[in-house]
Structure formats: C-alpha cells, structure tokens
Write a protein that holds these residues in place. Structure first.
Motif, PDB file in Angstrom:
ATOM      1  N   THR A  36       5.907  11.561  -9.139  1.00 41.41           N
ATOM      2  CA  THR A  36       5.767  10.107  -9.545  1.00 41.41           C
ATOM      3  C   THR A  36       5.381   9.239  -8.714  1.00 41.41           C
ATOM      4  OG1 THR A  36       5.923  10.008 -12.115  1.00 41.41           O
ATOM      5  CG2 THR A  36       5.825   8.021 -10.854  1.00 41.41           C
ATOM      6  N   GLY A  37       7.078   9.331  -8.078  1.00 40.13           N
ATOM      7  CA  GLY A  37       7.599   8.843  -6.464  1.00 40.13           C
ATOM      8  C   GLY A  37       6.203   8.884  -5.439  1.00 40.13           C
ATOM      9  N   ALA A  38       6.454  10.430  -5.399  1.00 42.64           N
ATOM     10  CA  ALA A  38       5.416   9.866  -3.859  1.00 42.64           C
ATOM     11  C   ALA A  38       3.896   9.567  -4.372  1.00 42.64           C
ATOM     12  CB  ALA A  38       4.745  11.951  -3.923  1.00 42.64           C
ATOM     13  N   LYS A  39       3.631   9.856  -5.736  1.00 40.53           N
ATOM     14  CA  LYS A  39       2.137   9.103  -5.874  1.00 40.53           C
ATOM     15  C   LYS A  39       2.146   7.491  -5.339  1.00 40.53           C
ATOM     16  CE  LYS A  39      -0.138  10.677  -9.587  1.00 40.53           C
ATOM     17  NZ  LYS A  39      -0.405  10.911 -11.094  1.00 40.53           N
ATOM     18  N   HIS A  40       3.061   7.139  -5.716  1.00 38.37           N
ATOM     19  CA  HIS A  40       3.243   5.419  -6.206  1.00 38.37           C
ATOM     20  C   HIS A  40       2.953   5.408  -4.098  1.00 38.37           C
ATOM     21  CE1 HIS A  40       4.619   1.201  -6.453  1.00 38.37           C
ATOM     22  NE2 HIS A  40       5.528   1.423  -5.685  1.00 38.37           N
ATOM     23  N   ARG A  41       4.514   6.090  -3.127  1.00 36.94           N
ATOM     24  CA  ARG A  41       4.458   5.783  -2.436  1.00 36.94           C
ATOM     25  C   ARG A  41       2.721   6.125  -0.828  1.00 36.94           C
ATOM     26  NH1 ARG A  41       8.741   7.692  -3.563  1.00 36.94           N
ATOM     27  NH2 ARG A  41       8.600  10.380  -2.644  1.00 36.94           N
ATOM     28  N   LEU A  42       1.810   7.000  -1.514  1.00 36.34           N
ATOM     29  CA  LEU A  42       1.335   7.322  -0.776  1.00 36.34           C
ATOM     30  C   LEU A  42       0.075   6.663  -1.259  1.00 36.34           C
ATOM     31  CD1 LEU A  42      -0.877   9.149   1.052  1.00 36.34           C
ATOM     32  CD2 LEU A  42      -1.488  10.635  -0.972  1.00 36.34           C
ATOM     33  N   GLN A  43      -0.259   6.231  -3.011  1.00 40.23           N
ATOM     34  CA  GLN A  43      -0.908   5.003  -3.024  1.00 40.23           C
ATOM     35  C   GLN A  43      -0.891   4.072  -2.458  1.00 40.23           C
ATOM     36  OE1 GLN A  43      -2.503   5.155  -7.559  1.00 40.23           O
ATOM     37  NE2 GLN A  43      -3.412   3.079  -6.758  1.00 40.23           N
ATOM     38  N   THR A  44       0.305   3.193  -2.186  1.00 38.42           N
ATOM     39  CA  THR A  44       0.810   1.879  -1.362  1.00 38.42           C
ATOM     40  C   THR A  44       0.402   1.878  -0.644  1.00 38.42           C
ATOM     41  OG1 THR A  44       2.817   1.743  -1.618  1.00 38.42           O
ATOM     42  CG2 THR A  44       2.212   0.493  -3.720  1.00 38.42           C
ATOM     43  N   PHE A  45       0.805   2.908   0.406  1.00 37.52           N
ATOM     44  CA  PHE A  45       0.543   3.031   1.860  1.00 37.52           C
ATOM     45  C   PHE A  45      -0.635   3.043   1.646  1.00 37.52           C
ATOM     46  CE2 PHE A  45      -1.355   5.484   5.695  1.00 37.52           C
ATOM     47  CZ  PHE A  45      -0.320   5.559   6.449  1.00 37.52           C
ATOM     48  N   LEU A  46      -1.965   3.966   1.331  1.00 37.81           N
ATOM     49  CA  LEU A  46      -3.951   3.688   1.585  1.00 37.81           C
ATOM     50  C   LEU A  46      -3.851   2.456   1.259  1.00 37.81           C
ATOM     51  CD1 LEU A  46      -4.184   7.352   0.131  1.00 37.81           C
ATOM     52  CD2 LEU A  46      -4.236   6.821   2.655  1.00 37.81           C
ATOM     53  N   GLU A  47      -3.313   2.019   0.299  1.00 35.26           N
ATOM     54  CA  GLU A  47      -4.367   0.474  -0.169  1.00 35.26           C
ATOM     55  C   GLU A  47      -4.343  -0.336   0.832  1.00 35.26           C
ATOM     56  OE1 GLU A  47      -4.500   1.013  -5.349  1.00 35.26           O
ATOM     57  OE2 GLU A  47      -2.277  -0.114  -3.822  1.00 35.26           O
ATOM     58  N   GLN A  48      -2.575  -0.723   0.718  1.00 31.14           N
ATOM     59  CA  GLN A  48      -2.222  -1.182   2.603  1.00 31.14           C
ATOM     60  C   GLN A  48      -3.116  -0.959   3.304  1.00 31.14           C
ATOM     61  OE1 GLN A  48       2.188  -2.593   3.225  1.00 31.14           O
ATOM     62  NE2 GLN A  48       1.582  -2.375   4.999  1.00 31.14           N
ATOM     63  N   TYR A  49      -2.943   0.581   4.318  1.00 28.69           N
ATOM     64  CA  TYR A  49      -3.967   0.773   5.099  1.00 28.69           C
ATOM     65  C   TYR A  49      -5.245   0.273   5.370  1.00 28.69           C
ATOM     66  CZ  TYR A  49      -5.317   3.537   9.099  1.00 28.69           C
ATOM     67  OH  TYR A  49      -6.173   3.864  10.359  1.00 28.69           O
ATOM     68  N   PHE A  50      -5.970   0.261   4.577  1.00 28.00           N
ATOM     69  CA  PHE A  50      -7.397   0.264   3.640  1.00 28.00           C
ATOM     70  C   PHE A  50      -7.328  -1.302   3.855  1.00 28.00           C
ATOM     71  CE2 PHE A  50      -7.720   4.716   4.232  1.00 28.00           C
ATOM     72  CZ  PHE A  50      -8.136   4.771   4.983  1.00 28.00           C
ATOM     73  N   GLY A  51      -5.912  -2.345   3.242  1.00 26.62           N
ATOM     74  CA  GLY A  51      -7.064  -4.018   4.057  1.00 26.62           C
ATOM     75  C   GLY A  51      -6.331  -4.290   2.459  1.00 26.62           C
ATOM     76  N   GLY A  52      -5.731  -3.162   1.626  1.00 21.13           N
ATOM     77  CA  GLY A  52      -5.499  -4.298   0.054  1.00 21.13           C
ATOM     78  C   GLY A  52      -4.080  -4.767   0.530  1.00 21.13           C
ATOM     79  N   PRO A  53      -3.458  -5.258  -0.786  1.00 18.71           N
ATOM     80  CA  PRO A  53      -2.297  -5.754  -0.714  1.00 18.71           C
ATOM     81  C   PRO A  53      -1.123  -5.128   0.164  1.00 18.71           C
ATOM     82  CG  PRO A  53      -2.607  -4.842  -2.299  1.00 18.71           C
ATOM     83  CD  PRO A  53      -4.026  -4.543  -2.364  1.00 18.71           C
TER      84      PRO A  53
END
Length: 142
Positions: A36-53
């Motif tokens: 769960t934690g790993a998924k959250h960290r990867l998702q928030t990283f990728l969303e930010q890297y590709f222009g999201g929040p």
C-alpha cells in the motif's frame, strides 16, 4: 492528457500486481506483499512528474531518486524485472502512442539511472526494497 488520477491508479495497480507475483522483486520488499505505501509513493511521484498535483513533494520532499535507492543493490537484473512489469502496466493502460513513448522513455532512463550494483551481485537482499521503507530521506520511492 492521459486520463489523470484514474490512469495512474490503473498503471500502479497493475505494476504492483506484477511485482507481487515476481519472486525476485517481491523478496526485496521488507513488508512483503503489503504494498500500500509503495503504491501510494509511486503513484504520487508519477502524477507529479508527469504534470499532476505536487502531493509527492508535499509529503516527502524532493524525490532524490538516485540517493533514495543508493543504499540498495539495484542490479541490471532488478532493473530488467522492474521494466518488464512497468511495460506490462503501460500496455494495460493503452495510452496513445505519443504518450506511451514519452512515458516509456522516462521509465527506461530512470531505471537505468538507478543502477548501482554490478550484475555479479544479482541476488536480491531480502527486506531491502526502496519502495517500502519509512518516511522522507529513505530509499522508498521506486
């Protein structure tokens, strides 16, 4: 432009389902199949890297990916397993070719940049996956 949060959720969910089924990679996660934690960290990283929040940076600070992964043996074999599972996840979300190529290029470059251990050390050290560690400053952002 690629579908926002829902697309990244699908990408990360598929990726980690693949990781969970990969004996080589899952052995590197100290929390085992609790991702769960790993998924959250990867998702928030990728969303930010590709222009999201900027949720990732707000929660964890600057990504410092190479530094966060440095204490752990990222071998060519680990990189190849990671990329194979990310390619499966990318194929699942079926982005338009331009976006697929852009993201895939990033994943290949980033995975290669994380290499820090020669191939002759290709056995994972149990309990040392960068994606599962504790808070900021640790190597938990893959």
């Amino acid at each position: 432009m690629i579908g926002g949060h829902a697309t990244f959720t699908a990408l990360v969910d598929t990726f980690y389902a693949e990781v969970a089924a990969d004996e080589y990679l899952i052995a590197m996660y100290p929390e085992g199949h609790e991702l769960t934690g790993a998924k959250h960290r990867l998702q928030t990283f990728l969303e930010q890297y590709f222009g999201g929040p900027t949720t990732y940076q707000e929660e964890r600070g600057h990504p410092r990916l190479r530094m966060r992964h440095f204490p752990f043996p990222v071998t060519p074999k680990a990189r190849d397993h990671w990329l194979r599972h990310m390619r499966t996840a990318m194929d699942t979300i079926a982005l338009p070719p331009m976006y697929d190529a852009m993201m895939w290029d990033y994943f290949q470059r980033a995975a290669t940049a994380m290499l820090n251990t020669p191939a002759e050390h290709d056995e994972p050290a149990t309990g040392t996956c960068p994606a599962s560690g504790p808070g900021p400053g640790g190597p938990q952002d893959r």
